[in-house]
Design a protein around this motif. Structure first.
Motif, PDB file in Angstrom:
ATOM      1  N   MET A 265       0.828  -1.207   0.000  1.00 14.66           N
ATOM      2  CA  MET A 265       0.000   0.000   0.000  1.00 14.66           C
ATOM      3  C   MET A 265       0.861   1.256   0.000  1.00 14.66           C
ATOM      4  O   MET A 265       0.517   2.252  -0.635  1.00 14.66           O
ATOM      5  N   ASN A 266       1.977   1.208   0.707  1.00 15.50           N
ATOM      6  CA  ASN A 266       2.882   2.356   0.698  1.00 15.50           C
ATOM      7  C   ASN A 266       3.499   2.547  -0.681  1.00 15.50           C
ATOM      8  O   ASN A 266       3.735   3.680  -1.119  1.00 15.50           O
ATOM      9  N   ALA A 267       3.762   1.435  -1.384  1.00 17.63           N
ATOM     10  CA  ALA A 267       4.267   1.528  -2.752  1.00 17.63           C
ATOM     11  C   ALA A 267       3.208   2.085  -3.699  1.00 17.63           C
ATOM     12  O   ALA A 267       3.524   2.787  -4.662  1.00 17.63           O
ATOM     13  N   ILE A 268       1.939   1.769  -3.426  1.00 16.44           N
ATOM     14  CA  ILE A 268       0.845   2.262  -4.267  1.00 16.44           C
ATOM     15  C   ILE A 268       0.561   3.733  -3.991  1.00 16.44           C
ATOM     16  O   ILE A 268       0.511   4.569  -4.889  1.00 16.44           O
ATOM     17  N   MET A 269       0.351   4.043  -2.710  1.00 18.89           N
ATOM     18  CA  MET A 269      -0.139   5.366  -2.331  1.00 18.89           C
ATOM     19  C   MET A 269       1.015   6.321  -2.076  1.00 18.89           C
ATOM     20  O   MET A 269       1.890   6.051  -1.265  1.00 18.89           O
TER      21      MET A 269
ATOM     22  N   LEU B  92     -10.298   2.656  -2.184  1.00 19.28           N
ATOM     23  CA  LEU B  92     -11.274   3.339  -1.330  1.00 19.28           C
ATOM     24  C   LEU B  92     -10.750   4.688  -0.856  1.00 19.28           C
ATOM     25  O   LEU B  92     -11.464   5.698  -0.901  1.00 19.28           O
ATOM     26  N   VAL B  93      -9.500   4.729  -0.405  1.00 17.76           N
ATOM     27  CA  VAL B  93      -8.923   5.989   0.067  1.00 17.76           C
ATOM     28  C   VAL B  93      -8.823   6.989  -1.086  1.00 17.76           C
ATOM     29  O   VAL B  93      -9.144   8.176  -0.925  1.00 17.76           O
ATOM     30  N   TYR B  94      -8.399   6.524  -2.259  1.00 15.81           N
ATOM     31  CA  TYR B  94      -8.306   7.392  -3.431  1.00 15.81           C
ATOM     32  C   TYR B  94      -9.681   7.969  -3.791  1.00 15.81           C
ATOM     33  O   TYR B  94      -9.815   9.173  -4.038  1.00 15.81           O
ATOM     34  N   LEU B  95     -10.691   7.096  -3.857  1.00 15.30           N
ATOM     35  CA  LEU B  95     -12.025   7.533  -4.287  1.00 15.30           C
ATOM     36  C   LEU B  95     -12.625   8.527  -3.307  1.00 15.30           C
ATOM     37  O   LEU B  95     -13.178   9.560  -3.710  1.00 15.30           O
ATOM     38  N   ILE B  96     -12.497   8.250  -2.020  1.00 15.00           N
ATOM     39  CA  ILE B  96     -13.084   9.133  -1.009  1.00 15.00           C
ATOM     40  C   ILE B  96     -12.396  10.502  -1.025  1.00 15.00           C
ATOM     41  O   ILE B  96     -13.062  11.546  -1.024  1.00 15.00           O
ATOM     42  N   SER B  97     -11.065  10.509  -1.054  1.00 20.39           N
ATOM     43  CA  SER B  97     -10.352  11.794  -1.033  1.00 20.39           C
ATOM     44  C   SER B  97     -10.605  12.591  -2.311  1.00 20.39           C
ATOM     45  O   SER B  97     -10.767  13.816  -2.267  1.00 20.39           O
ATOM     46  N   ALA B  98     -10.651  11.917  -3.470  1.00 17.78           N
ATOM     47  CA  ALA B  98     -10.922  12.614  -4.728  1.00 17.78           C
ATOM     48  C   ALA B  98     -12.341  13.163  -4.765  1.00 17.78           C
ATOM     49  O   ALA B  98     -12.565  14.312  -5.182  1.00 17.78           O
ATOM     50  N   LEU B  99     -13.327  12.372  -4.316  1.00 20.61           N
ATOM     51  CA  LEU B  99     -14.722  12.790  -4.356  1.00 20.61           C
ATOM     52  C   LEU B  99     -14.964  14.013  -3.482  1.00 20.61           C
ATOM     53  O   LEU B  99     -15.532  15.017  -3.932  1.00 20.61           O
ATOM     54  N   PHE B 100     -14.529  13.955  -2.225  1.00 22.83           N
ATOM     55  CA  PHE B 100     -14.795  15.069  -1.323  1.00 22.83           C
ATOM     56  C   PHE B 100     -13.892  16.259  -1.620  1.00 22.83           C
ATOM     57  O   PHE B 100     -14.269  17.403  -1.343  1.00 22.83           O
ATOM     58  N   GLY B 101     -12.709  16.017  -2.186  1.00 21.69           N
ATOM     59  CA  GLY B 101     -11.897  17.137  -2.632  1.00 21.69           C
ATOM     60  C   GLY B 101     -12.572  17.872  -3.780  1.00 21.69           C
ATOM     61  O   GLY B 101     -12.591  19.115  -3.821  1.00 21.69           O
ATOM     62  N   TYR B 102     -13.154  17.126  -4.698  1.00 23.23           N
ATOM     63  CA  TYR B 102     -13.877  17.730  -5.817  1.00 23.23           C
ATOM     64  C   TYR B 102     -15.140  18.439  -5.336  1.00 23.23           C
ATOM     65  O   TYR B 102     -15.442  19.558  -5.792  1.00 23.23           O
TER      66      TYR B 102
ATOM     67  N   ILE C  53     -15.473   5.180 -12.917  1.00 19.70           N
ATOM     68  CA  ILE C  53     -15.312   4.077 -13.876  1.00 19.70           C
ATOM     69  C   ILE C  53     -13.848   3.898 -14.245  1.00 19.70           C
ATOM     70  O   ILE C  53     -13.329   2.779 -14.260  1.00 19.70           O
ATOM     71  N   LEU C  54     -13.170   5.007 -14.532  1.00 25.09           N
ATOM     72  CA  LEU C  54     -11.757   4.927 -14.902  1.00 25.09           C
ATOM     73  C   LEU C  54     -10.905   4.411 -13.753  1.00 25.09           C
ATOM     74  O   LEU C  54      -9.997   3.592 -13.956  1.00 25.09           O
ATOM     75  N   LEU C  55     -11.191   4.874 -12.533  1.00 24.50           N
ATOM     76  CA  LEU C  55     -10.411   4.424 -11.378  1.00 24.50           C
ATOM     77  C   LEU C  55     -10.603   2.933 -11.140  1.00 24.50           C
ATOM     78  O   LEU C  55      -9.640   2.205 -10.853  1.00 24.50           O
ATOM     79  N   LEU C  56     -11.846   2.467 -11.270  1.00 26.25           N
ATOM     80  CA  LEU C  56     -12.125   1.038 -11.107  1.00 26.25           C
ATOM     81  C   LEU C  56     -11.432   0.228 -12.203  1.00 26.25           C
ATOM     82  O   LEU C  56     -10.866  -0.840 -11.938  1.00 26.25           O
TER      83      LEU C  56
END
Length: 450
Positions: free
Chosen positions: A49-53, A287-297, A74-77
């Motif tokens: 996860m550290n390598a990913i994020m 999940l962390v990517y989607l949540i942070s991107a959604l609420f940031g947007y 869709i693209l993220l999935l």
């Protein structure tokens, strides 16, 4: 046995064990003597996860603003699923051949040119990533430290990004990078993931703290005509800036250079256990990517910055929580650098030393040389969005999509018309199309807006 005879045996300490086509995926890849000293499944999950994020999480809200909520999801999935599938292909090849390195798979498929190509790609990708992270530390760390102190302070040594960069490299990055095994970084990786989780939570919490439309006197010329229409989330968006979305996601999910080193050091390293590590790591990161991107947007809408944290500076100056999360992200980035340094150093040693036994001299010299090069490059790194776009559309797409598919088609034991071969071919085609189109659009956008 010659050092290039990869396909029949695998080394575990001083023992060799044949791996044939009937090799069961529940059978350990390495002998028990090595497995007993391996990293736990939890530690391996945190390392992957550290390598990913990494810093890629800061650009995903910008990607959502240019693709829309549904388009981005869709693209993220799609990218995360393809990333997991390409790792699945790499693990299958390791299981079939007994090869435990990305460079070794390149050698198996295309002899020495394949090995050099993979090692060079890994080196370019990881050096570029480390330089990007160093650039973030250089530009953000002085302001972050100053924000916690008295606003009147100036001219202090910690306001110089180059000094701070050299200090954290010598005190943090170098001691962690020079460790002989990647499994030792499990504790720092768990800490880095907690920092990323803290970032996602703060983005969610602060989405209710900034009004929309944003008052004109707070925008600092970032917004000219505020209106209610600008506070309506868009589901689908297609523009020239959309070209940055998939490369940014590819950059954000690229962990393939660290997968096989983590696999080798996993306790009881079987394909099934490593696939479990991969699935958990990619799912949590998704999940962390989607949540942070959604609420940031949903906080800034069309006015979201290409580096999300910069947006909060204009609207919530000297907010303690924002200052804390900026420091947390910088620490997470700092702890990620040693992890991506391991595959880069391994690529250098594979190119110049081959499969020779471990040497502290070569290990130390290559570590110092790589860190010196990265420190010098950090001074010249351009806009973070451009780095994500170029690196993501070239080396990232090769390592993420193209190489796993090509190697599987060349080395895999499945028949050409099998589902696995069709999936590998699809992976190659998708990677080539995405890489070329994204690179072309990015170059055109640079030419129009130099």
């Amino acid at each position: 046995m010659g050092k290039d005879d990869y396909n029949t045996t695998v080394q575990a300490g001083s023992d060799y064990r044949p791996i044939g086509e009937d090799h069961n995926e529940a059978t350990p890849l390495l002998a028990q003597g090595v497995a007993s000293r391996g990293a736990s499944l939890t530690s391996s999950v945190f390392n992957l996860m550290n390598a990913i994020m990494g810093a890629g999480i800061l650009g995903l809200a910008y990607a959502m603003a240019n693709t829309g909520i549904i388009g981005f999801s869709i693209l993220l999935l799609l990218v995360s699923s393809l990333a997991a599938y390409s790792i699945h292909l790499l693990l299958k090849l390791c299981d079939q051949t007994g090869i435990t390195s990305y460079e070794g798979l390149g050698h198996k498929a295309y002899q020495k040119p394949g090995k050099i190509l993979v090692a060079s790609t890994i080196l370019i990708q990881n050096v570029g990533a480390m330089a990007t992270y160093m650039f973030i530390l250089k530009s953000e760390l002085p302001a972050t430290i100053t924000s916690f102190l008295s606003p009147g302070t100036s001219g202090e040594w910690y306001e110089n990004g180059n000094y701070l960069l050299l200090l954290v490299t010598l005190c943090v990055v170098l001691p962690l990078a020079i460790l002989p095994k990647i499994g030792f970084l499990g504790y720092t990786s768990s800490l880095a993931f907690l920092f990323m989780l803290f970032f996602a939570v703060v983005v969610v919490v602060k989405s209710w703290s900034i009004p929309c439309p944003i008052p004109l006197n707070l925008t600092l010329s970032l917004m000219s005509n505020a209106s209610d229409s600008e506070c309506t989330p868009k589901l689908f968006v297609i523009s020239s800036k959309s070209a940055y979305a998939v490369p940014t996601m590819a950059f954000s999910f690229l962990c393939h250079t660290a997968v096989l080193p983590i696999y080798c050091e996993l306790h009881r390293p079987t394909k099934q256990r490593m696939q479990k590590v991969t699935n958990i790591s990619i799912s949590l990161s998704f999940l962390v990517y989607l949540i942070s991107a959604l609420f940031g947007y949903l906080t800034f809408y069309d006015n979201v910055n290409s580096e999300l944290l910069l947006g909060y500076d204009a609207y919530l100056p000297r907010d303690v929580l924002i200052m804390s999360v900026r420091l947390a992200i910088l620490l997470a980035v700092l702890l990620t650098i040693p992890l991506i340094h391991f595959p880069a150093r391994k690529a250098v040693l594979m190119m110049f030393r081959g499969e020779r036994s471990f040497s502290w001299l070569s290990h130390s010299l290559s570590t110092l040389l790589l860190l010196a090069v990265v420190l010098l490059l950090a001074i010249y790194v351009p806009d973070i969005r451009n780095v994500f776009g170029v690196v993501g559309s070239t080396t990232s797409t090769c390592l993420l999509f193209v190489y796993p598919g090509i190697f599987y088609l060349k080395v895999g034991t499945n028949p050409p018309r099998s589902a696995s071969s069709a999936g590998a071919f699809t992976l190659v085609v998708f990677g080539v199309i995405v890489g070329l189109l994204s690179l072309c659009v990015i170059i055109i956008s640079w030419a129009q807006n130099p």
